[in-house]
Motif scaffolding. Structure first.
Motif, PDB file in Angstrom:
ATOM      1  N   GLN A  64      -5.900  37.842  85.435  1.00 54.53           N
ATOM      2  CA  GLN A  64      -5.512  38.782  84.369  1.00 54.53           C
ATOM      3  C   GLN A  64      -6.479  38.680  83.174  1.00 54.53           C
ATOM      4  O   GLN A  64      -6.866  39.704  82.604  1.00 54.53           O
ATOM      5  CB  GLN A  64      -4.075  38.494  83.920  1.00 54.53           C
ATOM      6  CG  GLN A  64      -3.028  38.980  84.909  1.00 54.53           C
ATOM      7  CD  GLN A  64      -1.628  38.567  84.500  1.00 54.53           C
ATOM      8  OE1 GLN A  64      -1.413  37.454  83.991  1.00 54.53           O
ATOM      9  NE2 GLN A  64      -0.681  39.449  84.737  1.00 54.53           N
ATOM     10  N   ILE A  65      -6.841  37.451  82.856  1.00 59.83           N
ATOM     11  CA  ILE A  65      -7.798  37.278  81.737  1.00 59.83           C
ATOM     12  C   ILE A  65      -9.128  37.951  82.085  1.00 59.83           C
ATOM     13  O   ILE A  65      -9.725  38.647  81.250  1.00 59.83           O
ATOM     14  CB  ILE A  65      -8.007  35.777  81.434  1.00 59.83           C
ATOM     15  CG1 ILE A  65      -6.699  35.149  80.961  1.00 59.83           C
ATOM     16  CG2 ILE A  65      -9.085  35.593  80.367  1.00 59.83           C
ATOM     17  CD1 ILE A  65      -6.749  33.630  80.863  1.00 59.83           C
TER      18      ILE A  65
ATOM     19  N   GLU B  34     -16.022  37.752  84.873  1.00 59.25           N
ATOM     20  CA  GLU B  34     -15.710  37.114  86.151  1.00 59.25           C
ATOM     21  C   GLU B  34     -14.709  35.977  85.931  1.00 59.25           C
ATOM     22  O   GLU B  34     -14.649  35.374  84.858  1.00 59.25           O
ATOM     23  CB  GLU B  34     -16.986  36.533  86.762  1.00 59.25           C
ATOM     24  CG  GLU B  34     -18.049  37.570  87.099  1.00 59.25           C
ATOM     25  CD  GLU B  34     -17.598  38.507  88.207  1.00 59.25           C
ATOM     26  OE1 GLU B  34     -16.890  38.040  89.126  1.00 59.25           O
ATOM     27  OE2 GLU B  34     -17.931  39.701  88.153  1.00 59.25           O
ATOM     28  N   VAL B  35     -13.972  35.675  87.013  1.00 59.38           N
ATOM     29  CA  VAL B  35     -12.987  34.596  86.949  1.00 59.38           C
ATOM     30  C   VAL B  35     -13.680  33.259  86.669  1.00 59.38           C
ATOM     31  O   VAL B  35     -13.182  32.422  85.894  1.00 59.38           O
ATOM     32  CB  VAL B  35     -12.169  34.522  88.265  1.00 59.38           C
ATOM     33  CG1 VAL B  35     -11.301  33.270  88.292  1.00 59.38           C
ATOM     34  CG2 VAL B  35     -11.304  35.764  88.417  1.00 59.38           C
ATOM     35  N   GLY B  36     -14.848  33.088  87.270  1.00 62.47           N
ATOM     36  CA  GLY B  36     -15.605  31.862  87.037  1.00 62.47           C
ATOM     37  C   GLY B  36     -15.967  31.695  85.566  1.00 62.47           C
ATOM     38  O   GLY B  36     -15.923  30.582  85.020  1.00 62.47           O
ATOM     39  N   THR B  37     -16.315  32.798  84.944  1.00 61.56           N
ATOM     40  CA  THR B  37     -16.633  32.757  83.505  1.00 61.56           C
ATOM     41  C   THR B  37     -15.398  32.375  82.701  1.00 61.56           C
ATOM     42  O   THR B  37     -15.483  31.613  81.725  1.00 61.56           O
ATOM     43  CB  THR B  37     -17.158  34.136  83.045  1.00 61.56           C
ATOM     44  OG1 THR B  37     -18.171  34.562  83.930  1.00 61.56           O
ATOM     45  CG2 THR B  37     -17.697  34.080  81.630  1.00 61.56           C
ATOM     46  N   VAL B  38     -14.252  32.901  83.135  1.00 56.20           N
ATOM     47  CA  VAL B  38     -12.997  32.563  82.453  1.00 56.20           C
ATOM     48  C   VAL B  38     -12.766  31.058  82.529  1.00 56.20           C
ATOM     49  O   VAL B  38     -12.453  30.396  81.528  1.00 56.20           O
ATOM     50  CB  VAL B  38     -11.810  33.313  83.086  1.00 56.20           C
ATOM     51  CG1 VAL B  38     -10.493  32.860  82.456  1.00 56.20           C
ATOM     52  CG2 VAL B  38     -11.976  34.816  82.926  1.00 56.20           C
TER      53      VAL B  38
END
Lengths: 335, 204
Positions: free
Chosen positions: B172-173, B180-184
């Motif tokens: 969701q973030i 990207e999720v990895g960045t999150v």
């Protein structure tokens, strides 16, 4: 501890805090705390921090928020404000086009004005009223080195008379000034295209025959101050010309008013022959070649004073009348 | 479509149903959406921008913008993430403008942070207040933590607030911030470490 290993530990702790650590990460953590027990404290602190953040009370929005939002929406609907104040792609491109056009206009306007001014400066001189042939010497170039012999009127078919009246005089400036004034007085200034060189001035006049005849009359005094007056008439039928030496005023007037081309050519031929033989009734008889001419006896040409006198009203010429073309050529006599 | 007014418990309707009603111009459905999310949106915005008045205004702007453009919502993502994307974008834009208008004195901020850390340490030293849930309910503690969060860089602050306060998932973030999720994950990891370092004396 290097920066890289620090980041790796951060991510490892983060995975443990999130309870998303893999078996390998858990083993790695166990290995880490054996070497550095403070890592366990770091994990505990992060978990505690997460718990505190998660337990922070939720701040309540102002009670009037829903009403305020609805009011704002209604206001926008009533006022007709478009959604959002952020620039849209269409709006931005429209604005860009407007700016582009404005810039182009700002650049083109002075360029246009400048171009017009430059054109006005460098454009070729007017060749006279519409339909007039360009002023020139009006002569067809031939092999003769004598400029008089090389003269050949340009044949204009629709004109019954097309001729060059050449005044050869030792007073070219006086004669020229006088001729110009007469042209002006006869209201022919807008029908005359002058061309001036160092030694020769030519006035190309295109006007009705009667107007030209009046002009010829007004130039009567010029005859007395010229050593030679020659009229060259275009022979339309043969594409040649007839030179009439020592031509008289009446002869010129008669020829200009003649509207029959055949008769015009015939008359021109007769005048030329008669003047050469000097026995014609039209030939000038007052100047024998044997008689020494004393020009001092002739009355001086009266140069009209342009100021301080009542100017004659300009005569209007009906453009629908048939016109003849006469070129008056004034050149210095070489005799 | 069923009449919205027939539903007795409108607030319990799922987002997509409420959105459908809103798209048909139902003002009561709009009110329902506002009531449902106003506190969470306000809370998130406040934690990011650190000012209650500005948070209230930004929350209002968020709902106005969302409901104005409700017909453009294509239901490709959830309404919740769409709403928060608008909210976060407006808030970040506001933060950028505010930063340009009123540069913060680093010395003053550091001094304030030291004072906050001292207060928080004193509170946590009280044995009766060791439970994190109870600590978090104390007004002064809340203010100190919020202030400390405000010391983080914007990108880290937003991720931390969305994850640890708003309790969003990584996915969701990533959707809200369009990253990207990895960045999150990496930003969150870094944000937590930075916050821990800022509050080190009281949390360890």
């Amino acid at each position: 501890m290097t920066e890289k290993s620090k980041i790796e530990i951060e991510e490892l702790l983060n995975a443990l805090v999130e309870d998303q650590a893999t078996e390998r990460q858990k083993n790695e953590f166990a290995r880490l705390i054996r070497h550095d027990p403070s890592v366990a404290d770091q994990l505990a602190a992060m978990q505690r921090q997460k718990q505190i953040l998660g337990a922070l009370p939720v701040e309540s929005a102002p009670a009037s928020l829903a009403n305020d939002v609805c009011s704002a929406l209604e206001h926008k609907k009533i006022v007709g404000v478009s959604s959002g104040t952020e620039p849209t792609v269409v709006g931005v491109s429209h604005l860009f086009m407007r700016r582009l056009l404005t810039t182009a206009a700002m650049l083109l306007l002075p360029i246009g004005v400048l171009s017009f001014v430059i054109f006005e400066i460098i454009k070729p001189a007017s060749s006279g009223p519409v339909g007039y042939p360009p002023v020139g010497d009006g002569f067809v170039q031939n092999d003769s080195s004598d400029s008089t012999e090389s003269m050949a009127p340009i044949v204009v078919k629709e004109l019954p008379f097309d001729g060059i009246l050449t005044f050869r005089t030792d007073q070219p400036i006086t004669v020229r000034n006088y001729a110009e004034k007469m042209i002006f007085d006869q209201g022919l200034i807008s029908h005359t295209v002058p061309k001036r060189t160092v030694d020769i001035v030519t006035y190309q006049i295109t006007a009705p025959p009667d107007t030209v005849a009046v002009l010829i009359d007004s130039l009567e005094g010029v005859w007395l101050h010229c050593q030679q007056v020659v009229l060259s008439v275009a022979d339309d039928t043969q594409g040649s010309r007839v030179d009439i030496p020592n031509v008289q005023i009446e002869q010129v007037k008669t020829l200009t008013e003649e509207d029959n081309p055949e008769m015009l050519n015939r008359l021109a031929g007769q005048y030329a022959l008669a003047n050469i033989k000097k026995d014609s009734m039209f030939a000038r008889d007052d100047m024998s070649m044997d008689t020494e001419i004393n020009f001092a006896d002739f009355p001086p040409l009266t140069i009209p004073i342009l100021t301080g006198r009542n100017e004659l009203p300009l005569k209007t010429i009906d453009p629908s009348q048939p016109a003849v073309r006469l070129r008056i050529r004034i050149e210095r006599s070489t005799e | 479509m069923a009449n919205f007014h027939k539903h007795k418990d409108n607030i319990s309707l799922d987002d997509m149903t409420l959105v459908r009603y809103c798209q048909n111009g139902d003002s009561e459905a709009m009110s329902c959406l506002i009531v449902k999310y106003q506190d969470r949106v306000y809370n998130t915005i406040y934690k990011i921008c650190q000012n209650r008045d500005d948070a209230a205004e930004l929350t209002q702007d968020t709902f106005v913008k969302v409901l104005e453009n409700i017909n453009t919502f294509r239901r490709e993502s959830s309404f919740y993430t769409w709403l928060f994307r608008v909210a976060v974008n407006l808030t970040l834009n506001y933060c950028k403008r505010r930063l340009k208008l009123s540069p913060v004195s680093l010395d003053a901020e550091n001094e304030r942070l030291e004072n906050d850390k001292g207060k928080l340490a004193a509170m946590l030293a009280d044995p009766s207040g060791q439970d994190p849930a109870r600590i978090a309910q104390q007004r002064e503690v809340v203010q100190i933590i919020v202030n400390t969060i405000g010391q983080l860089a914007r990108d880290y602050r937003v991720v931390l607030v969305l994850r640890d306060i708003e309790q969003m998932s990584y996915a969701q973030i990533a959707e809200v911030l369009c990253i990207e999720v990895g960045t999150v994950k990496s930003r969150l990891s870094r944000a937590r470490t930075m916050l821990r370092e800022l509050l080190e004396t009281v949390l360890t």
